[in-house]
Design a protein around this motif. Structure first.
Motif, PDB file in Angstrom:
ATOM      1  N   GLY A 267       2.231  19.940  14.594  1.00  0.00           N
ATOM      2  CA  GLY A 267       3.316  19.916  15.563  1.00  0.00           C
ATOM      3  C   GLY A 267       3.030  19.034  16.763  1.00  0.00           C
ATOM      4  N   SER A 268       1.903  18.352  16.747  1.00  0.00           N
ATOM      5  CA  SER A 268       1.565  17.476  17.876  1.00  0.00           C
ATOM      6  C   SER A 268       1.419  16.036  17.409  1.00  0.00           C
ATOM      7  N   LEU A 269       1.992  15.118  18.191  1.00  0.00           N
ATOM      8  CA  LEU A 269       1.878  13.691  17.870  1.00  0.00           C
ATOM      9  C   LEU A 269       0.751  13.040  18.670  1.00  0.00           C
ATOM     10  N   ARG A 270       0.081  13.815  19.500  1.00  0.00           N
ATOM     11  CA  ARG A 270      -0.978  13.286  20.354  1.00  0.00           C
ATOM     12  C   ARG A 270      -2.146  12.790  19.501  1.00  0.00           C
ATOM     13  N   LYS A 271      -2.689  11.632  19.915  1.00  0.00           N
ATOM     14  CA  LYS A 271      -3.779  11.036  19.122  1.00  0.00           C
ATOM     15  C   LYS A 271      -4.950  12.009  18.933  1.00  0.00           C
ATOM     16  N   GLY A 272      -5.363  12.631  20.023  1.00  0.00           N
ATOM     17  CA  GLY A 272      -6.528  13.514  19.932  1.00  0.00           C
ATOM     18  C   GLY A 272      -6.158  14.966  19.689  1.00  0.00           C
ATOM     19  N   SER A 273      -4.995  15.201  19.130  1.00  0.00           N
ATOM     20  CA  SER A 273      -4.463  16.562  18.970  1.00  0.00           C
ATOM     21  C   SER A 273      -5.448  17.527  18.296  1.00  0.00           C
ATOM     22  N   PHE A 274      -5.686  18.658  18.962  1.00  0.00           N
ATOM     23  CA  PHE A 274      -6.544  19.679  18.368  1.00  0.00           C
ATOM     24  C   PHE A 274      -5.890  20.275  17.112  1.00  0.00           C
ATOM     25  N   ASN A 275      -4.580  20.292  17.089  1.00  0.00           N
ATOM     26  CA  ASN A 275      -3.901  20.836  15.899  1.00  0.00           C
ATOM     27  C   ASN A 275      -4.065  19.905  14.706  1.00  0.00           C
ATOM     28  N   THR A 276      -3.934  18.612  14.958  1.00  0.00           N
ATOM     29  CA  THR A 276      -4.164  17.662  13.860  1.00  0.00           C
ATOM     30  C   THR A 276      -5.628  17.731  13.424  1.00  0.00           C
TER      31      THR A 276
ATOM     32  N   SER B   2       0.487  24.062  14.826  1.00  0.00           N
ATOM     33  CA  SER B   2       1.353  23.606  15.914  1.00  0.00           C
ATOM     34  C   SER B   2       0.812  24.054  17.256  1.00  0.00           C
ATOM     35  N   PRO B   3       0.919  23.167  18.256  1.00  0.00           N
ATOM     36  CA  PRO B   3       0.637  23.655  19.605  1.00  0.00           C
ATOM     37  C   PRO B   3       1.705  24.648  20.019  1.00  0.00           C
ATOM     38  N   GLU B   4       1.377  25.456  21.001  1.00  0.00           N
ATOM     39  CA  GLU B   4       2.384  26.329  21.601  1.00  0.00           C
ATOM     40  C   GLU B   4       2.929  25.591  22.810  1.00  0.00           C
ATOM     41  N   PHE B   5       4.208  25.306  22.782  1.00  0.00           N
ATOM     42  CA  PHE B   5       4.853  24.681  23.932  1.00  0.00           C
ATOM     43  C   PHE B   5       5.827  25.691  24.523  1.00  0.00           C
ATOM     44  N   ASN B   6       5.531  26.114  25.736  1.00  0.00           N
ATOM     45  CA  ASN B   6       6.391  27.096  26.410  1.00  0.00           C
ATOM     46  C   ASN B   6       6.673  28.302  25.523  1.00  0.00           C
ATOM     47  N   TYR B   7       5.594  28.826  24.964  1.00  0.00           N
ATOM     48  CA  TYR B   7       5.583  30.063  24.168  1.00  0.00           C
ATOM     49  C   TYR B   7       6.203  29.890  22.783  1.00  0.00           C
ATOM     50  N   SER B   8       6.512  28.674  22.381  1.00  0.00           N
ATOM     51  CA  SER B   8       7.168  28.515  21.082  1.00  0.00           C
ATOM     52  C   SER B   8       6.554  27.350  20.304  1.00  0.00           C
TER      53      SER B   8
ATOM     54  N   GLY C 222      -3.089  27.492  14.669  1.00  0.00           N
ATOM     55  CA  GLY C 222      -2.742  26.707  15.840  1.00  0.00           C
ATOM     56  C   GLY C 222      -3.869  26.696  16.853  1.00  0.00           C
ATOM     57  N   ALA C 223      -3.886  25.598  17.620  1.00  0.00           N
ATOM     58  CA  ALA C 223      -4.914  25.425  18.648  1.00  0.00           C
ATOM     59  C   ALA C 223      -4.249  25.164  19.990  1.00  0.00           C
ATOM     60  N   SER C 224      -4.809  25.750  21.028  1.00  0.00           N
ATOM     61  CA  SER C 224      -4.277  25.486  22.368  1.00  0.00           C
ATOM     62  C   SER C 224      -5.411  25.421  23.376  1.00  0.00           C
ATOM     63  N   ALA C 225      -5.079  24.839  24.502  1.00  0.00           N
ATOM     64  CA  ALA C 225      -6.066  24.735  25.579  1.00  0.00           C
ATOM     65  C   ALA C 225      -6.350  26.119  26.160  1.00  0.00           C
ATOM     66  N   GLY C 226      -5.350  26.951  26.185  1.00  0.00           N
ATOM     67  CA  GLY C 226      -5.484  28.281  26.787  1.00  0.00           C
ATOM     68  C   GLY C 226      -6.189  29.261  25.860  1.00  0.00           C
ATOM     69  N   ALA C 227      -6.347  30.491  26.382  1.00  0.00           N
ATOM     70  CA  ALA C 227      -7.139  31.488  25.665  1.00  0.00           C
ATOM     71  C   ALA C 227      -6.423  32.079  24.452  1.00  0.00           C
TER      72      ALA C 227
ATOM     73  N   ALA D  39      -0.966  32.216  19.862  1.00  0.00           N
ATOM     74  CA  ALA D  39      -0.565  33.497  19.251  1.00  0.00           C
ATOM     75  C   ALA D  39       0.949  33.723  19.339  1.00  0.00           C
ATOM     76  N   ARG D  40       1.512  33.432  20.509  1.00  0.00           N
ATOM     77  CA  ARG D  40       2.953  33.709  20.672  1.00  0.00           C
ATOM     78  C   ARG D  40       3.789  32.811  19.771  1.00  0.00           C
ATOM     79  N   SER D  41       3.444  31.516  19.732  1.00  0.00           N
ATOM     80  CA  SER D  41       4.281  30.598  18.947  1.00  0.00           C
ATOM     81  C   SER D  41       4.106  30.838  17.442  1.00  0.00           C
TER      82      SER D  41
HETATM   83  C1  LIG Z   1       5.163  20.931  27.294  1.00  0.00           C
HETATM   84  C2  LIG Z   1       3.915  21.766  27.146  1.00  0.00           C
HETATM   85  C3  LIG Z   1       4.014  23.129  27.097  1.00  0.00           C
HETATM   86  C4  LIG Z   1       2.882  23.922  26.907  1.00  0.00           C
HETATM   87  N1  LIG Z   1       3.006  25.273  26.795  1.00  0.00           N
HETATM   88  C5  LIG Z   1       1.933  26.021  26.464  1.00  0.00           C
HETATM   89  C6  LIG Z   1       2.081  27.408  26.173  1.00  0.00           C
HETATM   90  O1  LIG Z   1       3.147  27.973  26.247  1.00  0.00           O
HETATM   91  N2  LIG Z   1       0.967  28.099  25.800  1.00  0.00           N
HETATM   92  C7  LIG Z   1      -0.277  27.502  25.699  1.00  0.00           C
HETATM   93  O2  LIG Z   1      -1.241  28.163  25.331  1.00  0.00           O
HETATM   94  N3  LIG Z   1      -0.440  26.181  25.961  1.00  0.00           N
HETATM   95  C8  LIG Z   1       0.619  25.430  26.347  1.00  0.00           C
HETATM   96  N4  LIG Z   1       0.483  24.079  26.559  1.00  0.00           N
HETATM   97  C9  LIG Z   1      -0.857  23.462  26.463  1.00  0.00           C
HETATM   98  C10 LIG Z   1      -1.189  23.091  25.022  1.00  0.00           C
HETATM   99  O3  LIG Z   1      -1.701  24.231  24.386  1.00  0.00           O
HETATM  100  C11 LIG Z   1      -2.243  21.977  24.951  1.00  0.00           C
HETATM  101  O4  LIG Z   1      -1.729  20.832  25.593  1.00  0.00           O
HETATM  102  C12 LIG Z   1      -2.652  21.669  23.544  1.00  0.00           C
HETATM  103  O5  LIG Z   1      -3.874  21.009  23.531  1.00  0.00           O
HETATM  104  C13 LIG Z   1      -1.612  20.835  22.792  1.00  0.00           C
HETATM  105  O6  LIG Z   1      -1.927  20.725  21.430  1.00  0.00           O
HETATM  106  P1  LIG Z   1      -2.571  19.399  20.789  1.00  0.00           P
HETATM  107  O7  LIG Z   1      -4.009  19.336  21.279  1.00  0.00           O
HETATM  108  O8  LIG Z   1      -2.497  19.629  19.322  1.00  0.00           O
HETATM  109  O9  LIG Z   1      -1.785  18.223  21.249  1.00  0.00           O
HETATM  110  C14 LIG Z   1       1.606  23.292  26.805  1.00  0.00           C
HETATM  111  C15 LIG Z   1       1.520  21.896  26.870  1.00  0.00           C
HETATM  112  C16 LIG Z   1       2.650  21.137  27.020  1.00  0.00           C
HETATM  113  C17 LIG Z   1       2.530  19.629  27.039  1.00  0.00           C
END
Ligand SMILES: Cc1cc2nc3c(=O)[nH]c(=O)nc-3n(C[C@H](O)[C@H](O)[C@H](O)COP(=O)(O)O)c2cc1C
Length: 187
Positions: A14-23, A80-86, A115-120, A124-126
Protein backbone atom coordinates in the motif's frame (compact mmCIF):
# COMPACT_ATOMS: atom_id res chain seq x y z
CA UNK A 1 3.08 -35.71 -1.57
CA UNK A 2 3.10 -31.93 -1.97
CA UNK A 3 1.17 -30.15 -4.70
CA UNK A 4 3.43 -29.97 -7.79
CA UNK A 5 2.02 -26.64 -9.03
CA UNK A 6 3.43 -23.71 -7.07
CA UNK A 7 0.83 -21.43 -5.58
CA UNK A 8 0.90 -18.00 -7.17
CA UNK A 9 0.66 -15.29 -4.54
CA UNK A 10 0.11 -11.74 -5.77
CA UNK A 11 1.56 -9.30 -3.27
CA UNK A 12 0.47 -5.67 -2.99
CA UNK A 13 2.14 -2.94 -1.01
CA UNK A 14 0.00 0.00 0.00
CA UNK A 15 3.01 2.31 -0.09
CA UNK A 16 4.68 3.76 -3.17
CA UNK A 17 7.60 5.12 -1.14
CA UNK A 18 11.00 3.92 -2.34
CA UNK A 19 12.16 2.82 1.09
CA UNK A 20 8.73 1.58 2.17
CA UNK A 21 8.83 -0.76 5.16
CA UNK A 22 5.70 -2.44 3.81
CA UNK A 23 7.32 -3.17 0.47
CA UNK A 24 10.40 -4.41 2.37
CA UNK A 25 8.10 -6.73 4.35
CA UNK A 26 6.94 -8.25 1.09
CA UNK A 27 10.60 -8.65 0.04
CA UNK A 28 11.15 -10.54 3.29
CA UNK A 29 8.11 -12.71 2.56
CA UNK A 30 9.56 -13.59 -0.84
CA UNK A 31 12.69 -14.79 0.92
CA UNK A 32 10.78 -16.72 3.60
CA UNK A 33 8.11 -18.29 1.38
CA UNK A 34 7.61 -22.02 1.89
CA UNK A 35 8.35 -24.52 -0.85
CA UNK A 36 5.50 -24.61 -3.32
CA UNK A 37 4.73 -20.90 -3.18
CA UNK A 38 5.91 -18.04 -5.35
CA UNK A 39 5.26 -14.44 -4.33
CA UNK A 40 5.21 -11.69 -6.93
CA UNK A 41 5.00 -8.03 -6.00
CA UNK A 42 2.55 -6.08 -8.17
CA UNK A 43 3.37 -2.37 -8.51
CA UNK A 44 0.17 -0.38 -7.93
CA UNK A 45 1.68 2.95 -9.03
CA UNK A 46 0.30 2.89 -12.56
CA UNK A 47 -3.36 2.56 -11.58
CA UNK A 48 -5.52 5.65 -12.14
CA UNK A 49 -7.95 6.87 -9.49
CA UNK A 50 -11.15 4.89 -9.52
CA UNK A 51 -13.82 6.65 -11.56
CA UNK A 52 -17.06 4.88 -12.36
CA UNK A 53 -17.43 6.83 -15.60
CA UNK A 54 -14.11 5.34 -16.76
CA UNK A 55 -15.23 1.86 -15.68
CA UNK A 56 -18.51 2.27 -17.59
CA UNK A 57 -16.61 3.32 -20.73
CA UNK A 58 -14.27 0.31 -20.44
CA UNK A 59 -11.40 -0.52 -18.11
CA UNK A 60 -8.15 1.26 -19.12
CA UNK A 61 -5.24 -1.04 -20.07
CA UNK A 62 -3.45 -0.66 -16.69
CA UNK A 63 -6.65 -1.67 -14.91
CA UNK A 64 -7.23 -4.61 -17.26
CA UNK A 65 -3.69 -5.78 -16.55
CA UNK A 66 -4.24 -5.45 -12.80
CA UNK A 67 -7.57 -7.29 -12.88
CA UNK A 68 -6.03 -10.06 -14.99
CA UNK A 69 -3.24 -10.46 -12.44
CA UNK A 70 -5.80 -10.69 -9.62
CA UNK A 71 -7.75 -13.28 -11.61
CA UNK A 72 -4.60 -15.34 -12.26
CA UNK A 73 -3.47 -15.36 -8.62
CA UNK A 74 -4.22 -18.20 -6.24
CA UNK A 75 -3.86 -15.99 -3.18
CA UNK A 76 -2.90 -12.49 -2.06
CA UNK A 77 -0.46 -10.97 0.37
CA UNK A 78 -1.23 -7.44 1.50
CA UNK A 79 1.18 -5.13 3.31
CA UNK A 80 -0.18 -1.67 3.84
CA UNK A 81 0.82 1.29 5.93
CA UNK A 82 -1.81 2.66 8.25
CA UNK A 83 -2.80 6.10 7.07
CA UNK A 84 -5.06 7.91 9.51
CA UNK A 85 -6.15 4.63 11.09
CA UNK A 86 -7.06 3.02 7.77
CA UNK A 87 -5.69 1.28 4.70
CA UNK A 88 -3.69 3.53 2.37
CA UNK A 89 -5.57 5.15 -0.49
CA UNK A 90 -3.21 3.46 -2.95
CA UNK A 91 -4.24 -0.02 -1.84
CA UNK A 92 -7.92 0.79 -1.42
CA UNK A 93 -8.01 2.31 -4.91
CA UNK A 94 -6.50 -0.85 -6.39
CA UNK A 95 -8.93 -3.09 -4.53
CA UNK A 96 -11.85 -0.97 -5.74
CA UNK A 97 -10.82 -1.44 -9.37
CA UNK A 98 -10.98 -5.22 -8.98
CA UNK A 99 -14.25 -5.24 -7.07
CA UNK A 100 -16.80 -4.52 -9.77
CA UNK A 101 -19.04 -6.97 -11.63
CA UNK A 102 -19.36 -8.76 -13.99
CA UNK A 103 -16.26 -10.64 -12.89
CA UNK A 104 -15.13 -10.44 -9.30
CA UNK A 105 -11.53 -11.62 -9.54
CA UNK A 106 -10.95 -11.63 -5.78
CA UNK A 107 -13.94 -13.80 -4.92
CA UNK A 108 -13.38 -17.17 -3.30
CA UNK A 109 -9.62 -16.71 -2.94
CA UNK A 110 -7.38 -16.41 0.08
CA UNK A 111 -5.24 -13.65 1.50
CA UNK A 112 -2.74 -12.90 4.21
CA UNK A 113 -2.47 -9.48 5.77
CA UNK A 114 0.44 -7.73 7.45
CA UNK A 115 1.70 -4.21 7.89
CA UNK A 116 4.52 -2.03 9.11
CA UNK A 117 4.38 1.41 10.67
CA UNK A 118 6.65 3.88 12.34
CA UNK A 119 4.47 3.86 15.44
CA UNK A 120 4.10 1.18 18.08
CA UNK A 121 0.82 -0.35 16.92
CA UNK A 122 2.18 -1.66 13.63
CA UNK A 123 -0.98 -0.99 11.56
CA UNK A 124 -3.25 -2.94 13.92
CA UNK A 125 -6.19 -0.61 13.34
CA UNK A 126 -5.92 -0.55 9.55
CA UNK A 127 -5.48 -4.33 9.31
CA UNK A 128 -8.87 -4.83 10.90
CA UNK A 129 -10.34 -2.52 8.28
CA UNK A 130 -8.61 -4.47 5.52
CA UNK A 131 -9.99 -7.76 6.86
CA UNK A 132 -13.45 -6.21 6.82
CA UNK A 133 -12.99 -5.00 3.22
CA UNK A 134 -11.89 -8.50 2.20
CA UNK A 135 -14.98 -10.06 3.78
CA UNK A 136 -17.11 -7.97 1.43
CA UNK A 137 -15.19 -9.33 -1.55
CA UNK A 138 -15.59 -12.93 -0.35
CA UNK A 139 -11.87 -13.35 0.29
CA UNK A 140 -10.83 -15.79 3.02
CA UNK A 141 -8.18 -14.10 5.14
CA UNK A 142 -5.80 -16.20 7.20
CA UNK A 143 -6.81 -15.66 10.83
CA UNK A 144 -3.47 -16.01 12.56
CA UNK A 145 -0.83 -14.89 13.17
CA UNK A 146 -1.44 -11.15 13.08
CA UNK A 147 1.73 -9.38 11.99
CA UNK A 148 1.99 -5.87 13.33
CA UNK A 149 5.46 -4.55 12.57
CA UNK A 150 5.61 -1.58 14.92
CA UNK A 151 8.62 0.71 15.27
CA UNK A 152 9.55 -0.51 11.81
CA UNK A 153 12.78 1.44 11.51
CA UNK A 154 14.23 -0.83 14.21
CA UNK A 155 13.19 -4.07 12.49
CA UNK A 156 15.03 -3.64 9.18
CA UNK A 157 18.73 -3.03 8.58
CA UNK A 158 20.29 -0.41 6.32
CA UNK A 159 20.10 -2.74 3.31
CA UNK A 160 16.34 -3.18 3.82
CA UNK A 161 16.50 -6.72 5.19
CA UNK A 162 14.01 -7.72 7.89
CA UNK A 163 16.29 -8.51 10.81
CA UNK A 164 13.85 -8.91 13.70
CA UNK A 165 13.81 -12.66 14.35
CA UNK A 166 10.36 -12.90 16.03
CA UNK A 167 8.84 -11.02 13.08
CA UNK A 168 10.61 -13.34 10.63
CA UNK A 169 9.24 -16.37 12.50
CA UNK A 170 5.68 -14.96 12.52
CA UNK A 171 5.93 -14.12 8.84
CA UNK A 172 7.09 -17.62 7.99
CA UNK A 173 4.13 -19.03 9.92
CA UNK A 174 1.71 -16.64 8.21
CA UNK A 175 2.88 -17.81 4.77
CA UNK A 176 2.65 -21.45 5.77
CA UNK A 177 -0.90 -20.86 7.04
CA UNK A 178 -1.74 -19.11 3.77
CA UNK A 179 -0.40 -22.10 1.84
CA UNK A 180 -2.44 -24.58 3.88
CA UNK A 181 -5.68 -22.55 3.70
CA UNK A 182 -5.30 -22.00 -0.05
CA UNK A 183 -4.76 -25.69 -0.74
CA UNK A 184 -7.72 -26.61 1.48
CA UNK A 185 -10.01 -24.29 -0.46
CA UNK A 186 -8.72 -25.49 -3.82
CA UNK A 187 -9.23 -29.16 -2.88
C1 LIG B 1 -0.75 10.48 5.62
C2 LIG B 1 -0.13 9.64 6.71
C3 LIG B 1 -0.92 9.14 7.71
C4 LIG B 1 -0.39 8.31 8.70
N1 LIG B 1 -1.20 7.77 9.65
C5 LIG B 1 -0.71 6.86 10.51
C6 LIG B 1 -1.58 6.16 11.39
O1 LIG B 1 -2.77 6.37 11.44
N2 LIG B 1 -1.03 5.21 12.21
C7 LIG B 1 0.32 4.92 12.20
O2 LIG B 1 0.76 4.04 12.93
N3 LIG B 1 1.17 5.57 11.36
C8 LIG B 1 0.70 6.53 10.53
N4 LIG B 1 1.53 7.15 9.63
C9 LIG B 1 2.98 6.84 9.65
C10 LIG B 1 3.28 5.61 8.81
O3 LIG B 1 3.06 4.48 9.61
C11 LIG B 1 4.74 5.59 8.34
O4 LIG B 1 4.97 6.74 7.54
C12 LIG B 1 5.09 4.34 7.59
O5 LIG B 1 6.47 4.16 7.57
C13 LIG B 1 4.55 4.33 6.16
O6 LIG B 1 4.71 3.08 5.56
P1 LIG B 1 5.87 2.78 4.48
O7 LIG B 1 7.18 2.75 5.25
O8 LIG B 1 5.52 1.44 3.93
O9 LIG B 1 5.86 3.86 3.46
C14 LIG B 1 1.01 8.02 8.68
C15 LIG B 1 1.80 8.55 7.66
C16 LIG B 1 1.25 9.33 6.68
C17 LIG B 1 2.13 9.85 5.56
Amino acid sequence: MSDPTPLKVMAMSGSLRKGSFNTLSIRAAQELAPAGMSIELYDLASLPFYNDDIRAAGYPPEVQKFRAAVAAADAFLFASPEFNYSVSGVLKNAIDWASRAPNMPFAGKTAAVMGASAGALGTARSQHTLRWIMSGLDVYVVNLPHIYIGSASQKFDASGALTDQPTRDFLKQLLENLRVLTLKLKA
